[in-house]
Scaffold this motif. Structure first.
Motif, mmCIF file in Angstrom:
data_model
loop_
_atom_site.group_PDB
_atom_site.id
_atom_site.type_symbol
_atom_site.label_atom_id
_atom_site.label_comp_id
_atom_site.label_asym_id
_atom_site.label_seq_id
_atom_site.Cartn_x
_atom_site.Cartn_y
_atom_site.Cartn_z
ATOM 1 N N ARG A 262 1.204 -1.210 -0.479
ATOM 2 C CA ARG A 262 -0.231 -0.084 -0.017
ATOM 3 C C ARG A 262 0.994 1.215 0.239
ATOM 4 N N LEU A 263 2.236 1.223 0.694
ATOM 5 C CA LEU A 263 3.097 1.919 0.688
ATOM 6 C C LEU A 263 4.333 2.063 -0.355
ATOM 7 N N PRO A 264 4.245 2.267 -1.577
ATOM 8 C CA PRO A 264 5.216 2.288 -2.960
ATOM 9 C C PRO A 264 6.347 3.120 -1.585
ATOM 10 N N ASN A 265 6.933 3.404 -0.691
ATOM 11 C CA ASN A 265 8.935 3.412 -0.145
ATOM 12 C C ASN A 265 8.055 3.136 0.861
ATOM 13 N N PHE A 266 7.488 1.269 1.626
ATOM 14 C CA PHE A 266 7.584 1.614 2.890
ATOM 15 C C PHE A 266 8.573 -0.220 3.282
ATOM 16 N N THR A 267 9.845 0.152 3.821
ATOM 17 C CA THR A 267 10.136 -0.999 3.683
ATOM 18 C C THR A 267 10.329 -1.740 5.386
ATOM 19 N N PHE A 268 10.743 -2.996 5.947
ATOM 20 C CA PHE A 268 11.191 -2.820 7.030
ATOM 21 C C PHE A 268 11.996 -3.881 7.648
ATOM 22 N N THR A 269 12.231 -3.989 9.100
ATOM 23 C CA THR A 269 13.605 -4.736 8.990
ATOM 24 C C THR A 269 13.123 -5.613 10.317
ATOM 25 N N THR A 270 12.955 -6.578 10.398
ATOM 26 C CA THR A 270 12.981 -7.246 11.785
ATOM 27 C C THR A 270 14.305 -7.778 12.142
ATOM 28 N N VAL A 271 14.411 -7.525 13.736
ATOM 29 C CA VAL A 271 15.565 -8.106 14.302
ATOM 30 C C VAL A 271 15.663 -8.317 16.301
ATOM 31 N N VAL A 272 15.735 -9.696 16.314
ATOM 32 C CA VAL A 272 15.857 -10.428 17.130
ATOM 33 C C VAL A 272 17.345 -10.486 18.378
ATOM 34 N N ALA A 273 16.559 -10.362 19.419
ATOM 35 C CA ALA A 273 18.004 -10.178 20.511
ATOM 36 C C ALA A 273 18.909 -11.606 21.016
ATOM 37 N N GLU A 274 18.014 -12.381 20.863
ATOM 38 C CA GLU A 274 18.253 -13.515 21.839
ATOM 39 C C GLU A 274 19.468 -14.338 20.318
ATOM 40 N N GLU A 275 20.673 -15.054 21.666
ATOM 41 C CA GLU A 275 21.834 -15.933 20.913
ATOM 42 C C GLU A 275 20.658 -16.644 20.785
ATOM 43 N N ALA A 276 20.190 -17.357 21.131
ATOM 44 C CA ALA A 276 20.260 -18.390 20.471
ATOM 45 C C ALA A 276 19.083 -18.445 19.804
ATOM 46 N N SER A 277 18.368 -17.646 19.136
ATOM 47 C CA SER A 277 17.690 -16.828 18.044
ATOM 48 C C SER A 277 18.283 -17.938 16.686
ATOM 49 N N SER A 278 17.103 -18.521 15.602
ATOM 50 C CA SER A 278 17.435 -18.504 14.284
ATOM 51 C C SER A 278 17.225 -17.390 13.416
ATOM 52 N N HIS A 279 17.029 -16.446 13.593
ATOM 53 C CA HIS A 279 16.037 -15.471 13.102
ATOM 54 C C HIS A 279 17.673 -14.583 12.420
#
Length: 342
Positions: A262-279
């Motif tokens: 819906r927003l042509p110039n919108f982007t996003f990033t997700t970040v997980v702090a936990e070291e054991a994460s597989s993100h």
């Protein structure tokens, strides 16, 4: 008759909305709505009614003296409400408390429409209000919700857009929490009392790229902002960095992704702090903030998250010599009934 909506934001975090008739001065509209904005002469001579216009179009005329409002002040957005005639909806920062203006908090009631848990991380609470009782608010603001039977309240940012009859809130699940405990047994039709809108954390006029930084359920106000940007057809560059502690804390990611369509110039990033994460992106928000997102300082930064996150971002900016064009932030704690914003 044409009316414009004027949001009056007071120093104590209270926001009141008044309808201003076409050709009417803001001071007169406020008085008509029983809000006594600061004034003395009402003739553009003393400067007592000076406020800051944070958004909107208006005319100041020429019936005031420079001692009351200089050209430099006017260029910076300062206005005299006794002379200001809006030609659009406007937002004004009033340099005094709501109590001093003989007004105060607005209270309204709503009923539970839906309670949707997201793992053990968060709950989406949806409330229904009558059209006549639907509160006006600015995207990013919050309300205090009374927790039935507890004598306590909790503060939650709207995740829905202004004008919607169904109000949305993203609430962190807290073991033995007052609100979490009540929501565990809540059912559609249950009544809640709310106070607001409140807060100085809200979306200003969009004039340059935006960087949104959300920590955990601090995502809520950005969902409201994104919905407003989408409805108004904004073409400005917007990037959201959404940081959480665990993988399960990443909620409503599909809703965020939908805004990219819906927003042509919108982007996003997700970040997980936990070291054991597989993100794929682990660590802190500040570790995933490349220089290009700051546009050489020509960016408006909005940050909502827990105090350690807010402090870390502020420290990151200071240590790296980053000075955004504007920086608006809100700290929250999971079980506190009050917020701090700047």
């Amino acid at each position: 008759m044409t009316f414009y909506t004027i949001a009056l934001n007071f120093e104590d975090g209270v926001t009141r909305f008044v309808d201003c008739k076409q050709g009417e001065k803001v001071l007169d509209a406020a008085f008509r709505n029983k809000i006594n904005l600061p004034m003395d002469c009402s003739d553009g001579v003393c400067g007592t009614c000076k406020c800051r216009a944070e958004s909107g179009a208006y005319d100041l005329g020429s019936d005031f003296i420079e001692d009351a409002l200089t050209e430099d002040e006017a260029a910076e957005g300062l206005v005299l409400t006794c002379q200001m005639v809006p030609s659009s909806d406007c937002v004004l920062a009033v340099p005094t408390t709501s109590l001093a203006c003989k007004t105060g908090h607005q209270k309204f009631a709503a009923t539970v429409a839906a309670v949707t848990p997201h793992h053990d991380a968060a709950i989406v609470l949806e409330l229904e209000v009558d059209a006549a009782a639907a509160p006006a608010f600015l995207p990013g603001q919050y309300v205090n919700i009374d927790v039935p039977g507890s004598g306590q309240n909790r503060s939650y940012s709207f995740s829905s857009a202004p004008g919607d009859r169904r109000l949305g809130f993203l609430i962190k699940t807290i073991p033995d929490g007052v609100m979490s405990g009540w929501l565990a047994g809540a059912k559609p039709g249950d009544r809640l009392d709310l106070t607001g809108p409140l807060g100085s954390f809200y979306l200003r006029d969009v004039k340059r790229p935006l960087l949104f930084l959300a920590g955990g359920t601090g995502l809520a106000p950005f969902l409201s902002m994104l919905e407003v940007l989408a409805r108004t057809g904004s073409e400005q560059v917007v990037h959201l960095i959404y940081g959480v502690t665990r993988d399960l804390d990443l909620v409503l990611v599909d809703e965020i992704a939908a805004y990219a369509a819906r927003l042509p110039n919108f982007t996003f990033t997700t970040v997980v702090a936990e070291e054991a994460s597989s993100h794929p992106r682990k660590g802190w928000v500040t570790q995933h903030m490349p220089a290009e997102l700051l546009h050489g300082g020509d960016v408006d930064v909005y940050l909502c998250g827990p105090p350690p996150m807010v402090d870390a971002v502020r420290r990151h900016f200071d240590e790296n010599g980053v000075k955004p064009a504007s920086f608006h932030y809100e700290k929250f704690t999971s079980n506190a009934p009050a917020k701090e914003a700047a």
